[in-house]
Design an enzyme around this catalytic site. Sequence first.
Site, PDB file in Angstrom:
ATOM      1  N   SER A  67      38.296  22.037  56.267  1.00  0.00           N
ATOM      2  CA  SER A  67      37.952  20.633  56.067  1.00  0.00           C
ATOM      3  C   SER A  67      37.706  19.883  57.362  1.00  0.00           C
ATOM      4  O   SER A  67      37.236  18.758  57.324  1.00  0.00           O
ATOM      5  CB  SER A  67      39.063  19.925  55.288  1.00  0.00           C
ATOM      6  OG  SER A  67      40.248  19.899  56.060  1.00  0.00           O
ATOM      7  N   LYS A 114      43.513  15.043  59.064  1.00  0.00           N
ATOM      8  CA  LYS A 114      42.219  14.429  58.750  1.00  0.00           C
ATOM      9  C   LYS A 114      41.919  13.413  59.840  1.00  0.00           C
ATOM     10  O   LYS A 114      42.758  13.098  60.681  1.00  0.00           O
ATOM     11  CB  LYS A 114      42.255  13.704  57.387  1.00  0.00           C
ATOM     12  CG  LYS A 114      42.554  14.597  56.213  1.00  0.00           C
ATOM     13  CD  LYS A 114      41.329  15.389  55.782  1.00  0.00           C
ATOM     14  CE  LYS A 114      41.627  16.258  54.580  1.00  0.00           C
ATOM     15  NZ  LYS A 114      41.817  17.645  54.874  1.00  0.00           N
TER      16      LYS A 114
END
Lengths: 216, 182
Positions: free
Chosen positions: B45, B89
């Site tokens: 990701s 993230k």
Amino acid sequence: MSRTKAIPGPQPSTNTAPRPSHDRLLRREPNGYCFIVTLICQFDTNMGTPNFLWNVCKSSFTFGLIGLTISDRIASIVPVRGFSMSPTFNPYNSRPLGLFNDDHVLVEKHCLKDYKFSHGDVVVFCSPSCYKEKHIKRITAMPGDWISVPYSYDAVKIPEGHCWVEGDNPTNSLDSRSFGPIPLGLIRGRVTHILWPPQRVGKIDRKQLPGGGLGF
Amino acid sequence: MSRFQQWAFIVKEALDKSFLVAKFFCAVHVTSTYLCSTALVYGPSMLPTFNLSGEIVLLESISTRYGKVDSGDVVIVRSPENPRKVITKRIIGMEGDSITYVVDPINSDRTETLVVPKGHIWVEGDNIYSSNDSRNFGPVPYGLLQGKVFWKIWPAGAFGSIGRRPQTVDPALKVVEELKNS
């Protein structure tokens, strides 16, 4: 009758050698005052003031580290402010005592290893709208349960990893009925015992309260 | 020395050593919780910032404690879907920012706009084709932040600071996701 005559000559002197000053103090004032003065003089010559300060700093740093680790990993003591959890904490009929008016509770941190909570646990969590504030409320629904939203005909399903928290005093409580379910990761500990005031010392019940959510 | 004295000496030595070990453990805990720590980042990701198999990074908790993070920082947060997991993230928006995001980049170009509520942040992975982030679970409360990533230390070829968000996401990464699924 015999008379002794003072014989002139060199008299034996009482001070044959020069003595250090603290000895003369001892001789002239033999009491606790000079004992303390002697102790301080020895203390000063043996350890020195900078060494003493350094030792004090090291000890307080060590105790600070240990205390911080214990309060993060094992348990800590927290004052409860406000009346959102009456009558469990700060019941209305308590006599005001100034600084010690608030209940003080024991918050255990062992539950944060696995985040295993259940219905009825009283938990401390960071507020979702202001991360610096911490609130104490009771968990009334776990992930997968359905909650009926008050004043509407909706039913909300608690998402995975979240929980629904409510205060025991619903009229005076800012809880999940305002800000929705909270992630379990915001929880910072579980309340197990009340430690103050002495007449209410004891374990917290994990009771289910009527009203609020309907667990299906 | 009598036997009792020997035994007392051994016990005193053992207590001193275990106190030393306890002090060391406390120092490690305080440093890793309040100052600086390491973490292993893996998964698709955050391509191309972090590679697929895993990298070890340094993270610091001082900025998050004082609210000094901003959009563009790579952070480690506790997952809102599973509190036992931590995810890495990038912050796209802080509270009050207006975010426009692509809801499902693989299937369509539909975008949505929202304002990040007070006390929350919006996080997305750098590889939006293969990232489970705020587009799925919504804005994240600030209290879930664990630390800010500021340096990569392993593998040696990747040693260095973290870059800015890649401007255009490479469509080749979409191929990587399809190969993984097939």
